[in-house]
Design a protein around this motif. Structure first.
Motif, PDB file in Angstrom:
ATOM      1  N   ALA A  47       3.404   2.646   8.373  1.00  0.00           N
ATOM      2  CA  ALA A  47       4.236   2.332   7.327  1.00  0.00           C
ATOM      3  C   ALA A  47       5.655   1.820   7.705  1.00  0.00           C
ATOM      4  O   ALA A  47       5.955   2.051   8.571  1.00  0.00           O
ATOM      5  N   GLY A  48       5.854   0.905   6.697  1.00  0.00           N
ATOM      6  CA  GLY A  48       7.445   0.353   7.179  1.00  0.00           C
ATOM      7  C   GLY A  48       8.403   1.216   6.554  1.00  0.00           C
ATOM      8  O   GLY A  48       9.610   1.146   7.029  1.00  0.00           O
TER       9      GLY A  48
ATOM     10  N   LYS B 105       0.808  -1.115   0.092  1.00  0.00           N
ATOM     11  CA  LYS B 105       0.075   0.101   0.077  1.00  0.00           C
ATOM     12  C   LYS B 105       0.871   1.259   0.178  1.00  0.00           C
ATOM     13  O   LYS B 105       1.820   1.186   0.538  1.00  0.00           O
ATOM     14  N   ILE B 106       0.271   2.343  -0.601  1.00  0.00           N
ATOM     15  CA  ILE B 106       1.165   3.444  -0.551  1.00  0.00           C
ATOM     16  C   ILE B 106       0.310   4.728  -0.080  1.00  0.00           C
ATOM     17  O   ILE B 106      -0.762   4.723  -0.469  1.00  0.00           O
ATOM     18  N   MET B 107       1.024   5.470   1.066  1.00  0.00           N
ATOM     19  CA  MET B 107       0.281   6.567   1.527  1.00  0.00           C
ATOM     20  C   MET B 107       0.903   7.672   1.203  1.00  0.00           C
ATOM     21  O   MET B 107       2.084   7.805   1.203  1.00  0.00           O
TER      22      MET B 107
ATOM     23  N   ALA C 226       4.196   1.686   2.050  1.00  0.00           N
ATOM     24  CA  ALA C 226       5.104   2.885   1.965  1.00  0.00           C
ATOM     25  C   ALA C 226       4.408   4.070   2.148  1.00  0.00           C
ATOM     26  O   ALA C 226       3.133   4.350   1.547  1.00  0.00           O
ATOM     27  N   ALA C 227       4.990   5.081   2.771  1.00  0.00           N
ATOM     28  CA  ALA C 227       4.570   6.487   2.843  1.00  0.00           C
ATOM     29  C   ALA C 227       5.225   7.371   2.284  1.00  0.00           C
ATOM     30  O   ALA C 227       6.718   7.296   2.570  1.00  0.00           O
TER      31      ALA C 227
ATOM     32  N   LYS D 293      12.048   2.348  11.469  1.00  0.00           N
ATOM     33  CA  LYS D 293      11.628   2.336   9.961  1.00  0.00           C
ATOM     34  C   LYS D 293      12.727   2.441   8.720  1.00  0.00           C
ATOM     35  O   LYS D 293      13.509   3.086   9.085  1.00  0.00           O
ATOM     36  N   GLU D 294      12.228   1.931   7.799  1.00  0.00           N
ATOM     37  CA  GLU D 294      13.157   2.038   6.606  1.00  0.00           C
ATOM     38  C   GLU D 294      12.892   3.451   5.956  1.00  0.00           C
ATOM     39  O   GLU D 294      12.007   3.712   5.569  1.00  0.00           O
TER      40      GLU D 294
END
Lengths: 251, 251
Positions: free
Chosen positions: B33-34, B8-10, B79-80, B53-54
């Protein structure tokens, strides 16, 4: 008449209505205030933040909220006028400063921004405000209709994305129809249009359609209408105004 | 090529920069988000939210941020992409959806709004956006200069308050000078102008002046310039565009 003010007035935007969209800054401002003034619907949205405070629910116009806040500040209180969305966009801030000016008052005022309806709706709809845009309110409580017509015409002609606030008002959809007819002189009928009403409630309604298919008779009064520019497209149920990186450009 | 996306993308707006202006919704999205992708300056503003987080700090343009986020989502990550202000206003959202379109991709995307520079600056300056307004970016990375000129002309002629974003760019102040000259054909030289730069930092600079007195050679590149309409006034060091309640009106 310059009345000494011992208190303070805060004009606080609470965003579209969900607690998770109230900034910590707004929450803190409400916490500092002893008196909270607002429309009863707005006060209901922040009931969890106002326990033990004096609440003044005012259904009449923002002038009355301004007057009450100043009355409280004159007694030394810290008063917050709360506003849905952002206080600076078609909301309390301009009215409040206008009241100060008209009555020759001076006060300690702080404006606390909030997520306004256009930003909220744009996020829900996709990226319709990706390029230059014009915000226009169709209510003529604040500007004569001739002025608004000219703004609609100019914005349409110059290919701005157009965000129409307050599309109905007391007269019904007649002016909205006229506004869409003006825009239609400059844009194709299938120009994407995004509509959002009942923002941030369980009845929130999002519609992505075309300009020609807007059903003006069926709209809720609190609808925000975003009309795309000549480049706006739809993608997977979203509405997007492109923000390309043009080759050769570099300003 | 339609690549399956498990992740998923934010696209998350963090507001002007102070932690107290990040909405709980944005904070929660970053928490989910990771992988967090953003300009290093933006990542620095939210360091307290991203431990463990990465982090992918990307100084190049938003297309590269979009590509990286999709690459991560294809591996199942959440991912954000974080953006100062609001992702939908001259920021990542339109670019990201454009990347999806160009590469024929489909993805689970969520847009999280933030307090953008215009709302923040308006609150600091008073109520300059109290009436209808036009947002115009002077960068021609995204629209040809001729289009921008036409928008400036139309907005000035129709008496919109005008918010000028990205007034300098790589070429310096030449286009800003031209923009002000265009507006000056329709507005008096002493029209109030509000300028804000280095938003939400210790070096934040707010100036309320007149259109004729804007010192284009001395501006910081991140300045937002708000030019009032014919009714805008100053009051106690603030700039206000009136929102009167006209007698007899009732739309």
């Amino acid at each position: 008449m310059l009345v000494p003010m011992n208190g303070k007035i805060m004009l606080v935007g609470i965003g579209p209505g969900q607690p998770e969209m109230i900034t910590p800054q707004a929450r803190e401002a409400i916490g500092r205030a002893g008196v909270i003034i607002g429309h009863p619907d707005t006060l209901a949205l922040i009931a969890m933040l106002t326990q033990g405070k004096e609440l003044l629910a005012v259904t009449s116009n923002p002038l009355e909220r301004s007057r009450l806040a100043l009355e409280k500040a004159q007694t030394g209180a810290t008063a917050a006028i709360v506003s849905n969305g952002d206080p600076g966009i078609y909301a309390i801030a301009a009215t409040f400063f206008g009241y100060l000016k008209e009555h020759n008052l001076s006060a300690d005022v702080e404006v606390v921004p909030g997520i306004n309806l256009a930003l909220y709706a744009a996020a829900r709809i996709g990226a319709p405000l990706g390029g230059d845009f014009a915000a226009i309110s169709l209510t003529d409580q604040c500007a004569p209709w001739e002025t608004i017509q000219k703004r609609i015409t100019s914005a349409a002609e110059a290919d701005f994305v157009i965000a129409l606030f307050n599309p109905l008002g007391r007269l019904g959809p007649e002016r909205l129809k006229e506004a869409l007819a003006i825009i239609g002189r400059f844009r194709r009928p299938n120009t994407p249009a995004g509509l959002l009403s009942q923002a941030a409630t369980h009845n929130e309604n999002i519609l992505i359609t075309t300009m020609a298919q807007i059903e003006t008779e069926k709209l809720a009064a609190d609808t925000l209408i975003i009309i795309g520019n000549s480049q706006t497209y739809t993608l997977d149920g979203r509405m997007v105004t492109p923000r390309p990186y043009l080759p050769g450009a570099g300003y």
